[in-house]
Design a protein around this motif. Structure first.
Motif, mmCIF file in Angstrom:
data_model
loop_
_atom_site.group_PDB
_atom_site.id
_atom_site.type_symbol
_atom_site.label_atom_id
_atom_site.label_comp_id
_atom_site.label_asym_id
_atom_site.label_seq_id
_atom_site.Cartn_x
_atom_site.Cartn_y
_atom_site.Cartn_z
ATOM 1 N N LYS A 1 0.859 -1.187 0.000
ATOM 2 C CA LYS A 1 0.000 0.000 0.000
ATOM 3 C C LYS A 1 0.894 1.236 0.000
ATOM 4 N N GLY A 2 0.319 2.362 -0.367
ATOM 5 C CA GLY A 2 1.069 3.613 -0.380
ATOM 6 C C GLY A 2 1.977 3.730 -1.588
ATOM 7 N N ILE A 3 2.941 4.665 -1.483
ATOM 8 C CA ILE A 3 3.874 4.935 -2.585
ATOM 9 C C ILE A 3 5.058 3.986 -2.488
ATOM 10 N N GLY A 4 5.374 3.341 -3.586
ATOM 11 C CA GLY A 4 6.485 2.410 -3.592
ATOM 12 C C GLY A 4 7.821 3.118 -3.628
ATOM 13 N N TYR A 5 8.857 2.417 -3.249
ATOM 14 C CA TYR A 5 10.192 2.988 -3.265
ATOM 15 C C TYR A 5 10.736 3.124 -4.676
ATOM 16 N N SER A 6 9.993 2.632 -5.661
ATOM 17 C CA SER A 6 10.393 2.845 -7.054
ATOM 18 C C SER A 6 10.431 4.338 -7.381
ATOM 19 N N TYR A 7 9.697 5.116 -6.602
ATOM 20 C CA TYR A 7 9.699 6.575 -6.781
ATOM 21 C C TYR A 7 11.117 7.131 -6.671
ATOM 22 N N TYR A 8 11.952 6.502 -5.825
ATOM 23 C CA TYR A 8 13.300 7.011 -5.566
ATOM 24 C C TYR A 8 14.343 6.469 -6.533
ATOM 25 N N ALA A 9 13.942 5.632 -7.482
ATOM 26 C CA ALA A 9 14.918 5.022 -8.391
ATOM 27 C C ALA A 9 15.770 6.055 -9.136
ATOM 28 N N PRO A 10 15.185 7.117 -9.709
ATOM 29 C CA PRO A 10 16.027 8.124 -10.389
ATOM 30 C C PRO A 10 17.017 8.799 -9.439
ATOM 31 N N PHE A 11 16.586 9.051 -8.208
ATOM 32 C CA PHE A 11 17.462 9.672 -7.209
ATOM 33 C C PHE A 11 18.662 8.776 -6.918
ATOM 34 N N VAL A 12 18.410 7.476 -6.730
ATOM 35 C CA VAL A 12 19.484 6.529 -6.436
ATOM 36 C C VAL A 12 20.431 6.412 -7.623
ATOM 37 N N GLU A 13 19.882 6.328 -8.825
ATOM 38 C CA GLU A 13 20.730 6.215 -10.010
ATOM 39 C C GLU A 13 21.583 7.467 -10.185
ATOM 40 N N PHE A 14 21.012 8.623 -9.862
ATOM 41 C CA PHE A 14 21.749 9.885 -9.945
ATOM 42 C C PHE A 14 22.952 9.870 -9.002
ATOM 43 N N LEU A 15 22.767 9.333 -7.802
ATOM 44 C CA LEU A 15 23.880 9.245 -6.851
ATOM 45 C C LEU A 15 25.001 8.382 -7.415
ATOM 46 N N PHE A 16 24.636 7.279 -8.051
ATOM 47 C CA PHE A 16 25.645 6.398 -8.640
ATOM 48 C C PHE A 16 26.358 7.056 -9.823
ATOM 49 N N LEU A 17 25.644 7.880 -10.583
ATOM 50 C CA LEU A 17 26.192 8.444 -11.817
ATOM 51 C C LEU A 17 27.010 9.714 -11.590
ATOM 52 N N THR A 18 26.876 10.333 -10.425
ATOM 53 C CA THR A 18 27.575 11.593 -10.179
ATOM 54 C C THR A 18 28.579 11.513 -9.036
ATOM 55 N N GLY A 19 28.359 10.621 -8.079
ATOM 56 C CA GLY A 19 29.226 10.574 -6.907
ATOM 57 C C GLY A 19 29.055 11.772 -5.998
ATOM 58 N N GLN A 59 26.205 10.307 -21.284
ATOM 59 C CA GLN A 59 24.943 10.077 -21.993
ATOM 60 C C GLN A 59 23.878 9.468 -21.088
ATOM 61 N N LYS A 60 24.279 8.538 -20.243
ATOM 62 C CA LYS A 60 23.306 7.878 -19.370
ATOM 63 C C LYS A 60 22.696 8.865 -18.380
ATOM 64 N N LEU A 61 23.528 9.727 -17.807
ATOM 65 C CA LEU A 61 23.026 10.717 -16.849
ATOM 66 C C LEU A 61 22.151 11.747 -17.556
ATOM 67 N N GLN A 62 22.548 12.174 -18.736
ATOM 68 C CA GLN A 62 21.758 13.136 -19.491
ATOM 69 C C GLN A 62 20.374 12.571 -19.799
ATOM 70 N N GLN A 63 20.307 11.319 -20.221
ATOM 71 C CA GLN A 63 19.024 10.690 -20.527
ATOM 72 C C GLN A 63 18.155 10.569 -19.282
ATOM 73 N N LEU A 64 18.772 10.249 -18.144
ATOM 74 C CA LEU A 64 18.011 10.162 -16.896
ATOM 75 C C LEU A 64 17.349 11.490 -16.566
ATOM 76 N N LEU A 65 18.106 12.581 -16.694
ATOM 77 C CA LEU A 65 17.560 13.901 -16.368
ATOM 78 C C LEU A 65 16.474 14.319 -17.354
#
Length: 389
Positions: free
Chosen positions: A217-235, A288-294
């Motif tokens: 129920k409620g909002i899934g943690y999939s909502y944070y997937a772009p945030f997590v990927e951004f952390l990995f892609l930028t450091g 390219q991967k980070l640009q596409q994410l944004l």
């Protein structure tokens, strides 16, 4: 905790508040799109200083009525020289007196996170049964009895800094705490802190786990997937990602400027700070991967001040809640060890160096020194998995 001094109750007025024993002004939210805005006065909460605060309130409210309110607040900020020292440069004899003078002088130049830390140290200083500056050994022993070695080390370090400042301004004649903090054991994080990077396989599992998370129920943690990927892609530091606004990303999402962060202080209040942890601004070119994410998450016409990664409620992400709930629930079971979102930073740094990017370049990208990169972020486990070209 904020104790409000009720001087005016009408809507739209400027209020005076006492926050941790210091006075600040609560400005009308109508002037800042409904957001709370405060002006720190750098004054202790005394009847005399409350009168000074009332004068500042009167000045601001007159400007509001006249239509000449300075939204930058520069006009109303206290002049630093007014709170440097007592006019007569009267000598101080206790650590509490010296501390008050030192913090009053430094307050306007310190970041909220630093002030938050100093508020904790101040409690130990005020509670110390020995106060005279000429009894440093007794002070040290008393502090060791009332708190941890690590806290005492910090207290002694700041007392030494306060004495050096006090000598410069004629408040004290010597520094009885000089070098004393170095005699205590290193902080635990100095001895035990080890990089905790993820392998490539672990990283991909984490990203996919966030993307695919479906709650009962409620909002899934999939909502944070772009945030997590951004952390990995930028450091970048999590607080930098949390505070990132669309005005910091150029229109085609090929470049980011990191020039601030949203940090949590006290009881969870989030405060924006300008500059990085090391007071710098840096430009980060997106692959390219980070640009596409944004591009994928960018609204059609984003407001410049809007957050790139807002919370599900449209506010800023609460880092502690995210770490304890979403991160711990998804990540720890996958990798079978304790990690934090900062491990994304370790991973980015270790990966880039393993791929041949010079450490000095990675240090620039991540706002750190080469020495700190090699000591605290470069994880040899990642390097051991790489093969020579």
């Amino acid at each position: 905790m904020v104790d409000k001094v009720q001087l005016r109750n009408r809507k739209g007025s400027v209020g005076i508040e006492s926050f941790r024993g210091r006075l600040r002004l609560h400005l009308p939210r109508q002037l800042f799109d409904g957001q709370n805005k405060y002006l720190t006065l750098g004054l202790t909460d005394t009847p005399e200083n409350q009168k000074l605060a009332e004068q500042k309130v009167h000045q601001i409210e007159l400007d509001i009525e006249a239509g000449c309110f300075d939204e930058t607040l520069d006009k109303y900020k206290p002049q630093r020289h007014l709170s440097i020292v007592k006019p007569s440069a009267q000598k101080v004899s206790t650590i509490s007196e010296l501390w008050d003078e030192y913090i009053d002088y430094k307050r306007q130049s310190l970041k909220p996170t630093t002030l938050d830390k100093l508020a904790v140290l101040e409690k130990h200083i005020k509670r110390c049964p020995y106060q005279l500056l000429d009894e440093p050994i007794k002070i040290r022993l008393a502090l060791l009895q009332q708190t941890t070695n690590s806290q005492v080390k910090d207290v002694l370090m700041y007392l030494s800094a306060a004495c050096k400042w006090g000598m410069k301004h004629g408040l004290v004649t010597n520094n009885p705490f000089d070098g004393m903090y170095n005699e205590l054991p290193k902080h635990k994080w100095q001895d035990d802190s080890q990089p905790n990077a993820f392998s490539e396989e672990e990283k991909q599992k984490i990203i996919q786990a966030f993307r695919n998370h479906k709650p009962t129920k409620g909002i899934g943690y999939s909502y944070y997937a772009p945030f997590v990927e951004f952390l990995f892609l930028t450091g970048c530091r999590p607080s930098e990602a949390i505070g990132l606004q669309w005005k910091h990303v150029i229109s085609d999402c090929s470049r980011i400027t990191f020039e601030g962060a949203l940090v949590q202080v006290g009881n969870g209040e989030r405060v924006r700070v300008n500059g990085s942890k090391n007071n710098k601004k840096r430009v980060f070119n997106c692959n390219q991967k980070l640009q596409q994410l944004l591009i994928q998450i960018k609204p059609e016409n984003p407001e410049p001040e809007s957050l790139v990664f807002p919370s599900p409620e449209g506010l800023s992400i609460h880092y502690r809640n995210f770490s304890r709930r979403a991160w711990d629930k998804i990540v720890d079971s996958l990798v079978e060890r304790k990690t934090t979102p900062y491990s994304c930073r370790d991973t980015f740094i270790s990966e880039q160096i393993a791929k041949g990017v010079p450490t000095a370049v990675v240090a620039k990208w991540c706002d750190n020194s080469v020495e700190m990169i090699e000591q605290k972020y470069l994880d040899n486990k990642v390097l051991e998995q790489m093969k020579p070209l």
